[in-house]
Design a protein around this motif. Structure first.
Motif, PDB file in Angstrom:
ATOM      1  N   GLY A  21       0.822  -1.215   0.000  1.00 28.62           N
ATOM      2  CA  GLY A  21       0.000   0.000   0.000  1.00 28.62           C
ATOM      3  C   GLY A  21       0.850   1.257   0.000  1.00 28.62           C
ATOM      4  O   GLY A  21       0.557   2.230  -0.700  1.00 28.62           O
ATOM      5  N   GLU A  22       1.925   1.251   0.791  1.00 32.65           N
ATOM      6  CA  GLU A  22       2.834   2.400   0.806  1.00 32.65           C
ATOM      7  C   GLU A  22       3.473   2.610  -0.555  1.00 32.65           C
ATOM      8  O   GLU A  22       3.573   3.743  -1.038  1.00 32.65           O
ATOM      9  CB  GLU A  22       3.919   2.191   1.867  1.00 32.65           C
ATOM     10  N   TRP A  24       2.259   1.677  -3.421  1.00 26.08           N
ATOM     11  CA  TRP A  24       1.228   2.143  -4.345  1.00 26.08           C
ATOM     12  C   TRP A  24       0.995   3.650  -4.167  1.00 26.08           C
ATOM     13  O   TRP A  24       0.874   4.378  -5.145  1.00 26.08           O
ATOM     14  CB  TRP A  24      -0.063   1.361  -4.093  1.00 26.08           C
ATOM     15  N   ARG A  25       0.929   4.122  -2.922  1.00 26.90           N
ATOM     16  CA  ARG A  25       0.727   5.548  -2.669  1.00 26.90           C
ATOM     17  C   ARG A  25       1.905   6.378  -3.181  1.00 26.90           C
ATOM     18  O   ARG A  25       1.719   7.461  -3.738  1.00 26.90           O
ATOM     19  CB  ARG A  25       0.501   5.792  -1.177  1.00 26.90           C
ATOM     20  N   LEU A  28       1.579   6.635  -6.876  1.00 26.84           N
ATOM     21  CA  LEU A  28       0.500   7.548  -7.234  1.00 26.84           C
ATOM     22  C   LEU A  28       0.956   9.006  -7.123  1.00 26.84           C
ATOM     23  O   LEU A  28       0.708   9.815  -8.024  1.00 26.84           O
ATOM     24  CB  LEU A  28      -0.715   7.305  -6.341  1.00 26.84           C
ATOM     25  N   VAL A  29       1.641   9.342  -6.052  1.00 27.23           N
ATOM     26  CA  VAL A  29       2.152  10.703  -5.873  1.00 27.23           C
ATOM     27  C   VAL A  29       3.171  11.031  -6.970  1.00 27.23           C
ATOM     28  O   VAL A  29       3.160  12.132  -7.542  1.00 27.23           O
ATOM     29  CB  VAL A  29       2.779  10.862  -4.463  1.00 27.23           C
TER      30      VAL A  29
END
Length: 135
Positions: A21-22, A24-25, A28-29
């Motif tokens: 999840g980290e 992926w974030r 995304l950023v």
């Protein structure tokens, strides 16, 4: 498996999912930053200039290698300035012209255009006429 091993496996799986999840974030950023950078006026201008240069290279390559003996001809020059080409190039020309006017680069561009004109004139003068066959 014992209860302790199950809890350790579950904790390792939770940690793996949290790390994914980290990641992926972060991706995304990073993607948002890349899109924001690509939409900056300078980046758009750079893309338009690259496209215009590629178009000019393709057209000049066609001019230099068109016809029987290659080189410039009146027919190839008229095809270069066709209405379809003007419709394609006009948005880029307006963008480039606006950029040049905003940055006050008119004199350097005129110098470059003059140098390019002298280069084209030199190429046209240097072109040898095709050899005629003797019978």
């Amino acid at each position: 498996m014992s209860k302790h091993e199950d809890e350790a496996a579950l904790a390792a799986e939770k940690l793996r999912v949290i790390r994914e999840g980290e990641l992926w974030r972060i991706k995304l950023v990073h993607s948002k930053a890349l899109v924001g950078q690509a939409l900056q006026p300078d980046a758009l201008m750079h893309g338009a200039i690259d496209h215009a240069v590629g178009l000019a290279q393709a057209r000049l390559g066609g001019l230099l290698h068109s016809g029987d003996g290659g080189g410039f001809s009146l027919k190839s020059l008229t095809s270069l300035v066709s209405l379809g080409t003007l419709k394609t190039v006009m948005p880029y020309a307006l963008t480039v012209g606006s950029f040049i006017a905003r940055r006050r680069l008119i004199k350097p561009v005129l110098v470059l255009a003059t140098v390019a004109g002298v280069g084209v004139a030199w190429l046209m003068r240097r072109k040898t006429p095709p050899q005629q066959e003797q019978l």
